[in-house]
Scaffold this motif. Sequence first.
Motif, mmCIF file in Angstrom:
data_model
loop_
_atom_site.group_PDB
_atom_site.id
_atom_site.type_symbol
_atom_site.label_atom_id
_atom_site.label_comp_id
_atom_site.label_asym_id
_atom_site.label_seq_id
_atom_site.Cartn_x
_atom_site.Cartn_y
_atom_site.Cartn_z
ATOM 1 N N LYS A 1 3.916 2.145 7.900
ATOM 2 C CA LYS A 1 4.180 1.074 9.021
ATOM 3 C C LYS A 1 5.734 0.961 9.443
ATOM 4 N N SER B 1 0.690 -1.111 0.076
ATOM 5 C CA SER B 1 -0.131 -0.057 -0.016
ATOM 6 C C SER B 1 0.894 1.195 -0.072
ATOM 7 N N GLN C 1 0.520 4.847 10.485
ATOM 8 C CA GLN C 1 1.280 3.446 10.464
ATOM 9 C C GLN C 1 0.460 2.469 9.702
ATOM 10 N N SER C 2 0.119 2.894 8.326
ATOM 11 C CA SER C 2 -0.878 1.824 7.642
ATOM 12 C C SER C 2 -0.307 1.844 6.405
ATOM 13 N N TYR C 3 0.694 2.651 5.727
ATOM 14 C CA TYR C 3 1.359 2.347 4.269
ATOM 15 C C TYR C 3 2.714 1.746 4.308
ATOM 16 N N GLN D 1 -7.362 5.434 10.777
ATOM 17 C CA GLN D 1 -7.098 4.468 9.429
ATOM 18 C C GLN D 1 -5.915 4.820 8.446
ATOM 19 N N HIS D 2 -5.313 5.902 8.897
ATOM 20 C CA HIS D 2 -4.262 6.095 7.947
ATOM 21 C C HIS D 2 -2.911 6.026 8.743
#
Length: 243
Positions: free
Chosen positions: A170, A78, A145-147, A142-143
């Motif tokens: 992340k 992502s 540490q998510s990519y 929701q954003h």
Amino acid sequence: MTNDNFLEIWQETLNWQPSAQQQLKFQQLYELILEGNRQLNLTRITESQEFWEKHLWDSLRGIVLEQQFISSLDEGASVIDIGTGAGFPGIPIAIASPNWQVTLLDSTRKKINFIDKVLTELALDNAKTLVGRVEEIGQEIQHRQSYDVAVIRAVGSPSACAEYTLPLLKRGGLAVIYRGNWTEEETAALKKAVAQLGGKVEAIAQFTTPLSQSIRHCVYLRKIAATPAIFPRAVGVPTQKPL
Ligand SMILES: C[S@@+](CC[C@H](N)C(=O)[O-])C[C@H]1O[C@@H](n2cnc3c(N)ncnc32)[C@H](O)[C@@H]1O
């Protein structure tokens, strides 16, 4: 833009070639940008060779050439493009990497509306848009540490780019900061900022563009620890009070 002319250069410089379908999408993207430019101030770069070099080639050199950094990522990585403007580098990345899920973030609603139209016309279903300020998006659960990858081109100073990108990654993720010139002093200042954000400067790559022989750099940051909750700071603070 006659794509065929560029096939050899893609191969020689990035060791990669677009498929016929990807070439078609690059061509459609070029035409949509020219059309969009009549209503919106999207880009000054409209001549076809310049568009190919500064928007297509430049967008991909940051991810294609640095295979050793990117190859450790899952097929379904992502990716977020922060301050994407008219869609660069994120749209060419989504075209070149159909297995990646690309989020295109910008604070300007008009630009995002234009990109939504482009994504529909190109049937680019591995990309989606997001409107907002990165300082706020970076604090949203929701954003944050998510990519796996965050790319950023022409949005702010190196330390602001570090503060925008690292909270969204992340642990183990990679930020790619696209720059023109780069100096040792900038590396020293960036290292200081990055250390506060849970990252490290992993590499700095220098490129020469294939047509106009201009110098470009990509700075690669690796996220090695959680970013403290205070980062990114409130809207405007990363640029007004750089780390
Ligand atoms: C100079 S343009 C660069 C566009 C594109 N990345 C490129 O290289 O062609 C900068 C873009 O970043 C967006 N931007 C600036 N600050 C931002 C922020 N804090 N959050 C989200 N987008 C931002 C602007 O709206 C603008 O579209």
